[in-house]
Design a protein around this motif. Structure first.
Motif, PDB file in Angstrom:
ATOM      1  N   VAL A  59       0.871  -1.172   0.000  1.00  0.00           N
ATOM      2  CA  VAL A  59       0.000   0.000   0.000  1.00  0.00           C
ATOM      3  C   VAL A  59       0.909   1.223   0.000  1.00  0.00           C
ATOM      4  O   VAL A  59       1.836   1.313   0.815  1.00  0.00           O
ATOM      5  N   LEU A  60       0.656   2.153  -0.904  1.00  0.00           N
ATOM      6  CA  LEU A  60       1.449   3.375  -1.010  1.00  0.00           C
ATOM      7  C   LEU A  60       0.621   4.553  -0.507  1.00  0.00           C
ATOM      8  O   LEU A  60      -0.582   4.429  -0.296  1.00  0.00           O
ATOM      9  N   TRP A  61       1.279   5.706  -0.343  1.00  0.00           N
ATOM     10  CA  TRP A  61       0.587   6.854   0.245  1.00  0.00           C
ATOM     11  C   TRP A  61       0.972   8.150  -0.454  1.00  0.00           C
ATOM     12  O   TRP A  61       2.127   8.337  -0.834  1.00  0.00           O
ATOM     13  N   TRP A  62      -0.004   9.034  -0.618  1.00  0.00           N
ATOM     14  CA  TRP A  62       0.261  10.391  -1.069  1.00  0.00           C
ATOM     15  C   TRP A  62       1.163  11.100  -0.052  1.00  0.00           C
ATOM     16  O   TRP A  62       1.134  10.781   1.139  1.00  0.00           O
ATOM     17  N   SER A  63       1.871  12.102  -0.508  1.00  0.00           N
ATOM     18  CA  SER A  63       2.623  12.985   0.381  1.00  0.00           C
ATOM     19  C   SER A  63       1.835  14.271   0.611  1.00  0.00           C
ATOM     20  O   SER A  63       0.933  14.610  -0.156  1.00  0.00           O
ATOM     21  N   CYS A  64       2.186  14.969   1.685  1.00  0.00           N
ATOM     22  CA  CYS A  64       1.584  16.264   1.993  1.00  0.00           C
ATOM     23  C   CYS A  64       2.651  17.112   2.677  1.00  0.00           C
ATOM     24  O   CYS A  64       3.312  16.625   3.607  1.00  0.00           O
ATOM     25  N   PRO A  65       2.868  18.346   2.251  1.00  0.00           N
ATOM     26  CA  PRO A  65       3.966  19.147   2.794  1.00  0.00           C
ATOM     27  C   PRO A  65       3.835  19.493   4.266  1.00  0.00           C
ATOM     28  O   PRO A  65       4.840  19.814   4.907  1.00  0.00           O
ATOM     29  N   TYR A  66       2.622  19.447   4.816  1.00  0.00           N
ATOM     30  CA  TYR A  66       2.477  19.817   6.226  1.00  0.00           C
ATOM     31  C   TYR A  66       1.790  18.737   7.062  1.00  0.00           C
ATOM     32  O   TYR A  66       1.342  18.996   8.168  1.00  0.00           O
ATOM     33  N   ASP A  67       1.707  17.528   6.540  1.00  0.00           N
ATOM     34  CA  ASP A  67       1.095  16.428   7.287  1.00  0.00           C
ATOM     35  C   ASP A  67       1.927  15.178   7.052  1.00  0.00           C
ATOM     36  O   ASP A  67       1.971  14.649   5.943  1.00  0.00           O
ATOM     37  N   ALA A  68       2.605  14.714   8.090  1.00  0.00           N
ATOM     38  CA  ALA A  68       3.491  13.553   7.958  1.00  0.00           C
ATOM     39  C   ALA A  68       2.747  12.230   8.042  1.00  0.00           C
ATOM     40  O   ALA A  68       3.321  11.170   7.766  1.00  0.00           O
ATOM     41  N   ASP A  69       1.470  12.262   8.420  1.00  0.00           N
ATOM     42  CA  ASP A  69       0.715  11.024   8.575  1.00  0.00           C
ATOM     43  C   ASP A  69       0.412  10.380   7.222  1.00  0.00           C
ATOM     44  O   ASP A  69       0.399  11.035   6.180  1.00  0.00           O
ATOM     45  N   CYS A  70       0.139   9.090   7.256  1.00  0.00           N
ATOM     46  CA  CYS A  70      -0.316   8.366   6.071  1.00  0.00           C
ATOM     47  C   CYS A  70      -1.840   8.469   6.032  1.00  0.00           C
ATOM     48  O   CYS A  70      -2.547   7.777   6.782  1.00  0.00           O
ATOM     49  N   VAL A  71      -2.332   9.342   5.176  1.00  0.00           N
ATOM     50  CA  VAL A  71      -3.755   9.687   5.204  1.00  0.00           C
ATOM     51  C   VAL A  71      -4.503   9.182   3.972  1.00  0.00           C
ATOM     52  O   VAL A  71      -5.628   8.696   4.086  1.00  0.00           O
ATOM     53  N   MET A  72      -3.879   9.287   2.795  1.00  0.00           N
ATOM     54  CA  MET A  72      -4.584   8.901   1.570  1.00  0.00           C
ATOM     55  C   MET A  72      -3.826   7.768   0.867  1.00  0.00           C
ATOM     56  O   MET A  72      -2.746   7.984   0.323  1.00  0.00           O
ATOM     57  N   PRO A  73      -4.402   6.561   0.859  1.00  0.00           N
ATOM     58  CA  PRO A  73      -3.697   5.404   0.309  1.00  0.00           C
ATOM     59  C   PRO A  73      -3.812   5.280  -1.207  1.00  0.00           C
ATOM     60  O   PRO A  73      -4.738   5.786  -1.836  1.00  0.00           O
ATOM     61  N   ILE A  74      -2.852   4.576  -1.755  1.00  0.00           N
ATOM     62  CA  ILE A  74      -2.822   4.161  -3.155  1.00  0.00           C
ATOM     63  C   ILE A  74      -2.663   2.645  -3.124  1.00  0.00           C
ATOM     64  O   ILE A  74      -1.655   2.133  -2.609  1.00  0.00           O
ATOM     65  N   ILE A  75      -3.637   1.920  -3.653  1.00  0.00           N
ATOM     66  CA  ILE A  75      -3.684   0.480  -3.451  1.00  0.00           C
ATOM     67  C   ILE A  75      -3.533  -0.248  -4.784  1.00  0.00           C
ATOM     68  O   ILE A  75      -4.446  -0.234  -5.609  1.00  0.00           O
TER      69      ILE A  75
END
Length: 272
Positions: free
Chosen positions: A115-131
């Motif tokens: 499972v992969l994840w989007w990046s976000c410049p101000y949020d280090a959490d894994c929030v939006m998956p790529i499956i």
């Protein structure tokens, strides 16, 4: 590569249009990108937005009676079984990386069993998956828990991926941005973190099946158990802060009350 962008939404038609148009206009165009939106049958505003978007983008609106986020998530993922990857994009996540689709396609090719994840410049959490399709098939496209009225879908999936692979979580170089605000049905945060911890055995069981189908040997159980315990403690310690920042001030609706009653019984049964 066929990429299906899946978005659950309710009552935010302008945000939905903005997110999908940002994705559509910033795609590289070499891959087959289509959109699947999960909406409630009483959400006419979102349905109208999907109809308007349909004039420009390939989009399908999946409607059903209002239920939990997990139900909606599994429903729209089930509409994308022919895709090579299911890409999550919430109605607050505006893509800020031109050519995002090519970046994701390359990552899916490289890591078809993660499972992969989007990046976000101000949020280090894994929030939006790529499956990737291979991972989704190994999990029977049953990717989201149906017991939680808010959050925890992404965390559930992140834990499954860590259990199967041993970690760490993998982020792609495609990024989104967008303000977080009140979480619909967000309340009783300490209770729901307790429920999340209590259902970890179910995730381990799911991970074992998924790993076997992927031909992966599960390792690092002890290390991950310690990691997950820290996550549980962090959730409990910050429950009040989450309530203040994300709490839904409205009276709880029937769906939330039913979800909490079910979760309370689940905890009682585990304690018995």
């Amino acid at each position: 590569m066929k990429l299906a962008v899946c978005t659950p939404t309710r009552g935010r038609p302008l945000a939905l249009i903005g997110v999908i148009m940002a994705l559509w206009r910033q795609r590289a165009g070499k891959d087959d990108v289509r959109f699947v939106v999960g909406i409630d049958e009483d959400d006419e505003a979102s349905l109208d937005a999907c109809k308007r978007l349909g004039d420009e983008v390939p989009i399908y609106a999946s409607r059903a009676p209002r239920s939990t986020l997990g139900d909606v998530s599994n429903r729209i993922v089930g509409c994308a079984k022919d895709a090579d990857a299911v890409i999550w994009a919430t109605d607050r996540a505006f893509v800020i990386t031109p050519g995002w689709d090519a970046i994701i396609a390359e990552a899916v090719d490289k890591f078809p069993k993660r499972v992969l994840w989007w990046s976000c410049p101000y949020d280090a959490d894994c929030v939006m998956p790529i499956i990737p399709k291979q991972w989704a098939e190994a999990a029977d496209y049953d990717l989201s828990p149906t017991i939680f009225p808010f959050w925890f879908n992404d965390t559930w999936l992140q834990e499954l991926d860590l259990m199967v692979s041993g970690g760490p979580s993998l982020k792609v170089q495609a990024a989104y941005a967008g303000q977080r605000s009140v979480t619909t049905r967000g309340r009783d945060f300490a209770f729901w973190y307790k429920v999340f911890a209590a259902t970890r055995a179910a995730r381990w069981a799911k991970a074992e099946i998924t790993a076997e189908r992927l031909g992966i040997e599960i390792t690092m159980r002890e290390f991950l158990a310690q990691h997950f315990a820290k996550y549980d403690a962090h959730g409990q310690a910050n429950a009040a802060a989450f309530q203040k920042r994300f709490g839904d001030p409205r009276e709880p609706g029937a769906e939330y009350i039913a979800a909490k009653a079910y979760a309370e019984k689940l905890l009682q049964d585990k304690a018995a």
